[in-house]
Motif scaffolding. Structure first.
Motif, PDB file in Angstrom:
ATOM      1  N   LYS A   1      53.363  30.272  33.846  1.00 14.70           N
ATOM      2  CA  LYS A   1      54.563  30.818  33.996  1.00 14.70           C
ATOM      3  C   LYS A   1      53.362  32.530  34.422  1.00 14.70           C
ATOM      4  CE  LYS A   1      57.042  28.898  31.123  1.00 14.70           C
ATOM      5  NZ  LYS A   1      58.398  28.517  30.031  1.00 14.70           N
ATOM      6  N   LEU A   2      52.639  32.613  34.362  1.00 13.98           N
ATOM      7  CA  LEU A   2      51.762  33.721  34.269  1.00 13.98           C
ATOM      8  C   LEU A   2      50.027  33.593  35.205  1.00 13.98           C
ATOM      9  CD1 LEU A   2      50.899  37.303  34.223  1.00 13.98           C
ATOM     10  CD2 LEU A   2      50.719  36.561  32.037  1.00 13.98           C
ATOM     11  N   ILE A   3      49.754  34.225  36.446  1.00 14.15           N
ATOM     12  CA  ILE A   3      48.581  34.186  36.761  1.00 14.15           C
ATOM     13  C   ILE A   3      48.322  35.378  36.644  1.00 14.15           C
ATOM     14  CG2 ILE A   3      47.579  33.489  38.981  1.00 14.15           C
ATOM     15  CD1 ILE A   3      49.270  31.435  39.692  1.00 14.15           C
ATOM     16  N   VAL A   4      47.442  35.661  35.956  1.00 17.92           N
ATOM     17  CA  VAL A   4      46.381  37.169  35.981  1.00 17.92           C
ATOM     18  C   VAL A   4      44.819  37.053  36.872  1.00 17.92           C
ATOM     19  CG1 VAL A   4      45.649  39.545  35.071  1.00 17.92           C
ATOM     20  CG2 VAL A   4      47.429  36.995  33.180  1.00 17.92           C
ATOM     21  N   GLY A   5      45.039  38.516  37.534  1.00 18.53           N
ATOM     22  CA  GLY A   5      44.088  38.322  38.633  1.00 18.53           C
ATOM     23  C   GLY A   5      42.778  40.147  37.633  1.00 18.53           C
ATOM     24  N   LEU A   6      41.545  39.459  37.351  1.00 19.36           N
ATOM     25  CA  LEU A   6      40.586  40.574  36.250  1.00 19.36           C
ATOM     26  C   LEU A   6      40.300  41.109  37.456  1.00 19.36           C
ATOM     27  CD1 LEU A   6      39.649  38.864  33.519  1.00 19.36           C
ATOM     28  CD2 LEU A   6      41.523  39.981  33.483  1.00 19.36           C
ATOM     29  N   GLY A   7      40.490  42.664  37.108  1.00 31.69           N
ATOM     30  CA  GLY A   7      39.776  43.617  38.166  1.00 31.69           C
ATOM     31  C   GLY A   7      39.548  44.855  37.828  1.00 31.69           C
ATOM     32  N   ASN A   8      38.642  45.616  38.218  1.00 30.53           N
ATOM     33  CA  ASN A   8      38.776  47.353  38.099  1.00 30.53           C
ATOM     34  C   ASN A   8      40.035  47.945  38.893  1.00 30.53           C
ATOM     35  OD1 ASN A   8      37.492  47.575  36.084  1.00 30.53           O
ATOM     36  ND2 ASN A   8      35.839  47.137  37.483  1.00 30.53           N
ATOM     37  N   PRO A   9      40.380  49.157  38.364  1.00 30.34           N
ATOM     38  CA  PRO A   9      42.098  49.924  39.669  1.00 30.34           C
ATOM     39  C   PRO A   9      41.015  50.721  40.547  1.00 30.34           C
ATOM     40  CG  PRO A   9      41.894  50.653  37.237  1.00 30.34           C
ATOM     41  CD  PRO A   9      41.069  49.366  37.140  1.00 30.34           C
ATOM     42  N   GLY A  10      41.278  51.060  41.708  1.00 31.67           N
ATOM     43  CA  GLY A  10      40.903  52.176  41.805  1.00 31.67           C
ATOM     44  C   GLY A  10      40.527  51.916  43.404  1.00 31.67           C
ATOM     45  N   LYS A  11      40.759  53.002  44.305  1.00 30.19           N
ATOM     46  CA  LYS A  11      39.676  52.299  46.157  1.00 30.19           C
ATOM     47  C   LYS A  11      37.912  52.387  45.639  1.00 30.19           C
ATOM     48  CE  LYS A  11      42.804  54.275  49.050  1.00 30.19           C
ATOM     49  NZ  LYS A  11      42.431  55.492  49.929  1.00 30.19           N
ATOM     50  N   ASP A  12      37.449  53.024  44.698  1.00 30.20           N
ATOM     51  CA  ASP A  12      36.304  52.835  44.336  1.00 30.20           C
ATOM     52  C   ASP A  12      36.112  51.260  43.890  1.00 30.20           C
ATOM     53  OD1 ASP A  12      36.170  54.891  44.632  1.00 30.20           O
ATOM     54  OD2 ASP A  12      35.524  56.250  43.182  1.00 30.20           O
ATOM     55  N   TYR A  13      36.522  50.559  43.302  1.00 35.44           N
ATOM     56  CA  TYR A  13      36.482  48.909  42.843  1.00 35.44           C
ATOM     57  C   TYR A  13      36.428  48.088  44.030  1.00 35.44           C
ATOM     58  CZ  TYR A  13      35.265  52.112  38.836  1.00 35.44           C
ATOM     59  OH  TYR A  13      34.555  52.719  37.822  1.00 35.44           O
ATOM     60  N   GLN A  14      37.429  48.310  44.765  1.00 37.46           N
ATOM     61  CA  GLN A  14      38.466  47.187  45.794  1.00 37.46           C
ATOM     62  C   GLN A  14      37.452  46.287  46.587  1.00 37.46           C
ATOM     63  OE1 GLN A  14      41.180  49.150  46.790  1.00 37.46           O
ATOM     64  NE2 GLN A  14      40.127  49.288  49.514  1.00 37.46           N
ATOM     65  N   THR A  15      36.175  46.867  46.728  1.00 37.44           N
ATOM     66  CA  THR A  15      35.584  45.590  47.049  1.00 37.44           C
ATOM     67  C   THR A  15      34.848  45.101  46.323  1.00 37.44           C
ATOM     68  OG1 THR A  15      34.057  47.313  47.905  1.00 37.44           O
ATOM     69  CG2 THR A  15      35.952  46.356  49.310  1.00 37.44           C
ATOM     70  N   HIS A  16      33.899  45.117  44.889  1.00 40.97           N
ATOM     71  CA  HIS A  16      33.105  44.917  44.204  1.00 40.97           C
ATOM     72  C   HIS A  16      33.631  43.573  43.723  1.00 40.97           C
ATOM     73  CE1 HIS A  16      32.009  49.193  42.586  1.00 40.97           C
ATOM     74  NE2 HIS A  16      31.984  49.034  43.826  1.00 40.97           N
ATOM     75  N   ARG A  17      32.676  42.635  43.322  1.00 41.70           N
ATOM     76  CA  ARG A  17      32.768  40.861  43.334  1.00 41.70           C
ATOM     77  C   ARG A  17      33.341  41.257  42.206  1.00 41.70           C
ATOM     78  NH1 ARG A  17      27.113  42.358  45.350  1.00 41.70           N
ATOM     79  NH2 ARG A  17      26.350  40.792  46.238  1.00 41.70           N
ATOM     80  N   HIS A  18      33.315  42.233  40.841  1.00 44.59           N
ATOM     81  CA  HIS A  18      33.751  41.954  39.498  1.00 44.59           C
ATOM     82  C   HIS A  18      35.816  42.207  40.189  1.00 44.59           C
ATOM     83  CE1 HIS A  18      32.968  41.964  35.183  1.00 44.59           C
ATOM     84  NE2 HIS A  18      33.156  43.231  35.164  1.00 44.59           N
ATOM     85  N   ASN A  19      35.585  42.292  40.762  1.00 50.80           N
ATOM     86  CA  ASN A  19      37.600  41.997  41.593  1.00 50.80           C
ATOM     87  C   ASN A  19      37.929  40.594  42.040  1.00 50.80           C
ATOM     88  OD1 ASN A  19      37.436  44.862  40.844  1.00 50.80           O
ATOM     89  ND2 ASN A  19      38.350  45.584  41.878  1.00 50.80           N
ATOM     90  N   ALA A  20      36.936  39.799  42.029  1.00 49.50           N
ATOM     91  CA  ALA A  20      37.540  38.660  42.568  1.00 49.50           C
ATOM     92  C   ALA A  20      38.467  38.612  41.779  1.00 49.50           C
ATOM     93  CB  ALA A  20      36.383  37.603  42.837  1.00 49.50           C
ATOM     94  N   GLY A  21      39.344  38.329  41.016  1.00 54.01           N
ATOM     95  CA  GLY A  21      40.291  38.068  39.842  1.00 54.01           C
ATOM     96  C   GLY A  21      41.840  39.020  41.117  1.00 54.01           C
ATOM     97  N   PHE A  22      41.585  40.225  41.118  1.00 57.22           N
ATOM     98  CA  PHE A  22      42.166  40.935  42.307  1.00 57.22           C
ATOM     99  C   PHE A  22      42.473  40.158  43.249  1.00 57.22           C
ATOM    100  CE2 PHE A  22      42.291  45.086  40.211  1.00 57.22           C
ATOM    101  CZ  PHE A  22      42.890  45.152  38.802  1.00 57.22           C
TER     102      PHE A  22
END
Length: 189
Positions: free
Chosen positions: A3-24
């Motif tokens: 019922k809920l799909i969460v993407g993990l990541g860090n907010p903001g333009k500085d992080y959007q292309t980082h590998r850690h944002n794969a969930g986002f």
């Protein structure tokens, strides 16, 4: 049933292309496929949206509390909509899987992933589904932080996007509660 799909990541333009944002990236891809937009929701400490999967409403969430504090956002939305932990799928980057690999898993530890660690703490259980998006490993533990907080190369990104597209193809099965079918389809791609 998810019922809920969460993407993990860090907010903001500085992080959007980082590998850690794969969930986002994963939940953004779902939103694009279903032509929905995320809306900032302060009560959920993040951005949320919803899609219909298998005739069922499924919420999407991107916590805006930074990776290490993701759990509070997830708990807020889950409590508001009365969603149980075993109805949550958390999509996240996974160092221990090769690039281009995606695996589904139910429960387990955090494996050193701070977003999972905080989610387990906030929900007071590890009994939730995980979509582990392989980003590869830099080779040594000392290089992990710089690796996850940097952008993948073009070839790497194409492999990651391809694996996420494969995962999107099985979310209907997950929404309908058919975890085994979703795993079989995803893990034999």
């Amino acid at each position: 049933m998810i019922k809920l799909i969460v993407g993990l990541g860090n907010p903001g333009k500085d992080y959007q292309t980082h590998r850690h944002n794969a969930g986002f990236w994963f939940v953004d891809s779902l939103a694009t496929k279903f032509d929905v937009q995320f809306t900032a929701k302060s009560k959920f400490l993040g951005e949320s949206s919803s899609i219909t999967l298998g005739n069922k409403l499924t919420h999407l969430l991107k916590p805006k509390t930074f990776m290490n504090n993701s759990g509070g956002s997830i708990k807020s939305l889950a409590n508001y909509y009365n969603i149980k932990s075993d109805e949550i799928l958390v999509a996240h980057d996974e160092l221990d899987l090769p690039i281009g690999t995606v695996k589904l898993k139910m429960s387990g530890g955090h494996g050193g992933h701070n977003g999972l660690r905080d989610t387990i703490k906030a929900l007071d259980t590890n009994n939730f589904y995980r979509l582990r998006i392989g980003i590869g490993h830099p080779g040594t533990k000392d290089d992990v932080v710089d690796f996850v907080l940097s952008s993948p190369g073009i070839s790497e990104l194409k492999h990651i996007e391809s694996s996420m597209n494969n995962a999107i193809e099985v979310v209907d099965s997950l929404a309908n509660g058919d975890f085994e079918d979703a795993m079989l389809r995803l893990h034999t791609e």
